[in-house]
Design a protein around this motif. Structure first.
Motif, mmCIF file in Angstrom:
data_model
loop_
_atom_site.group_PDB
_atom_site.id
_atom_site.type_symbol
_atom_site.label_atom_id
_atom_site.label_comp_id
_atom_site.label_asym_id
_atom_site.label_seq_id
_atom_site.Cartn_x
_atom_site.Cartn_y
_atom_site.Cartn_z
ATOM 1 N N ASP A 260 77.897 70.666 46.369
ATOM 2 C CA ASP A 260 78.547 71.361 45.247
ATOM 3 C C ASP A 260 77.962 70.951 43.897
ATOM 4 O O ASP A 260 78.396 71.446 42.856
ATOM 5 N N LYS A 261 77.014 70.005 43.919
ATOM 6 C CA LYS A 261 76.374 69.477 42.704
ATOM 7 C C LYS A 261 77.390 68.834 41.766
ATOM 8 O O LYS A 261 77.240 68.835 40.551
ATOM 9 N N ASN A 262 78.425 68.257 42.347
ATOM 10 C CA ASN A 262 79.477 67.605 41.570
ATOM 11 C C ASN A 262 79.208 66.094 41.540
ATOM 12 O O ASN A 262 79.879 65.313 42.215
ATOM 13 N N ILE A 263 78.219 65.723 40.753
ATOM 14 C CA ILE A 263 77.798 64.326 40.696
ATOM 15 C C ILE A 263 78.900 63.435 40.104
ATOM 16 O O ILE A 263 79.125 62.332 40.620
ATOM 17 N N PRO A 264 79.631 63.859 39.070
ATOM 18 C CA PRO A 264 80.712 62.989 38.573
ATOM 19 C C PRO A 264 81.746 62.647 39.653
ATOM 20 O O PRO A 264 82.168 61.493 39.771
ATOM 21 N N ALA A 265 82.132 63.628 40.457
ATOM 22 C CA ALA A 265 83.100 63.351 41.530
ATOM 23 C C ALA A 265 82.464 62.469 42.599
ATOM 24 O O ALA A 265 83.128 61.599 43.169
ATOM 25 N N TRP A 266 81.163 62.648 42.867
ATOM 26 C CA TRP A 266 80.468 61.803 43.839
ATOM 27 C C TRP A 266 80.461 60.354 43.347
ATOM 28 O O TRP A 266 80.746 59.439 44.107
ATOM 29 N N VAL A 267 80.166 60.164 42.078
ATOM 30 C CA VAL A 267 80.139 58.810 41.502
ATOM 31 C C VAL A 267 81.535 58.183 41.560
ATOM 32 O O VAL A 267 81.673 56.982 41.799
ATOM 33 N N ASP A 268 82.572 58.991 41.391
ATOM 34 C CA ASP A 268 83.950 58.478 41.449
ATOM 35 C C ASP A 268 84.316 57.918 42.814
ATOM 36 O O ASP A 268 85.308 57.202 42.945
ATOM 37 N N LEU A 269 83.523 58.221 43.844
ATOM 38 C CA LEU A 269 83.777 57.679 45.179
ATOM 39 C C LEU A 269 83.315 56.225 45.310
ATOM 40 O O LEU A 269 83.556 55.596 46.336
ATOM 41 N N TRP A 270 82.694 55.704 44.285
ATOM 42 C CA TRP A 270 82.126 54.355 44.316
ATOM 43 C C TRP A 270 83.068 53.321 43.727
ATOM 44 O O TRP A 270 83.744 53.581 42.734
ATOM 45 N N ALA A 271 83.047 52.136 44.317
ATOM 46 C CA ALA A 271 83.731 50.988 43.718
ATOM 47 C C ALA A 271 82.990 50.617 42.433
ATOM 48 O O ALA A 271 81.783 50.862 42.311
ATOM 49 N N GLU A 272 83.707 50.051 41.501
ATOM 50 C CA GLU A 272 83.120 49.666 40.209
ATOM 51 C C GLU A 272 81.889 48.773 40.391
ATOM 52 O O GLU A 272 80.907 48.907 39.672
ATOM 53 N N ASP A 273 81.944 47.881 41.371
ATOM 54 C CA ASP A 273 80.825 46.950 41.601
ATOM 55 C C ASP A 273 79.977 47.348 42.801
ATOM 56 O O ASP A 273 79.316 46.510 43.424
ATOM 57 N N GLY A 274 79.948 48.646 43.119
ATOM 58 C CA GLY A 274 79.177 49.129 44.256
ATOM 59 C C GLY A 274 77.699 48.815 44.135
ATOM 60 O O GLY A 274 77.161 48.644 43.027
ATOM 61 N N LEU A 275 77.043 48.741 45.268
ATOM 62 C CA LEU A 275 75.625 48.395 45.335
ATOM 63 C C LEU A 275 74.899 49.450 46.163
ATOM 64 O O LEU A 275 75.266 49.708 47.311
ATOM 65 N N MET A 276 73.870 50.067 45.567
ATOM 66 C CA MET A 276 73.041 51.037 46.267
ATOM 67 C C MET A 276 71.636 50.464 46.336
ATOM 68 O O MET A 276 71.076 50.056 45.318
ATOM 69 N N GLU A 277 71.077 50.423 47.560
ATOM 70 C CA GLU A 277 69.756 49.841 47.751
ATOM 71 C C GLU A 277 68.834 50.815 48.463
ATOM 72 O O GLU A 277 69.281 51.603 49.296
#
Length: 141
Positions: free
Chosen positions: A20-37
């Motif tokens: 849906d190209k809803n990047i803000p909602a996708w980012v909201d699925l992350w914990a504040e201290d999330g880690l992407m590698e």
């Protein structure tokens, strides 16, 4: 409707948001201290994004570069840790700048706590990224 909290349900929901190209909602699925590698990222590409803001900055331009159409292959494997899944998937679409096909296979190890992504290790194919005609992350190389 409450947000999905199981790792598999949250992951499926996240893919719908990407389509849906809803990047803000996708980012909201992350914990504040999330880690992407990105363990296989080539030189000049990010290997580690720490925190929701860094992940948001990385993902914000994604729809400007890739027009995702579908995830025709999706396999979610449960692990002995109920908060961690292993995902095999394929994403297809078009590169917006060149209108070339986008077709990428991924394997990811994803951990969810309290209904949010806390860790996401993305084992994507760096050889596809090194193709000079393929620039689909919006990252500066």
């Amino acid at each position: 409707m409450s947000a999905p909290t199981s790792p598999a349900d949250l992951y499926r929901h996240s893919l719908r948001l990407l389509l849906d190209k809803n990047i803000p909602a996708w980012v909201d699925l992350w914990a504040e201290d999330g880690l992407m590698e990105f363990p296989f990222a080539p030189d000049g590409w990010p290997r580690r994004l720490e925190g929701r803001e860094a992940i948001a900055s990385y993902m914000r331009p994604y729809p400007d570069h890739i027009d995702l159409h579908d995830f025709p292959t999706l396999r979610i494997h449960q692990t002995t840790d109920p908060e961690t899944i292993v995902v095999e998937m394929r994403g297809v679409g078009r590169l917006t700048e060149t209108d070339r096909p986008f077709d990428m296979t991924y394997i990811a190890v994803v951990t969810v706590q309290d209904g949010r992504f806390t860790s996401y290790r993305d084992y994507w194919n760096p050889l596809a990224a090194l193709d000079p005609g393929t620039d689909f992350t919006g990252s500066s190389r």
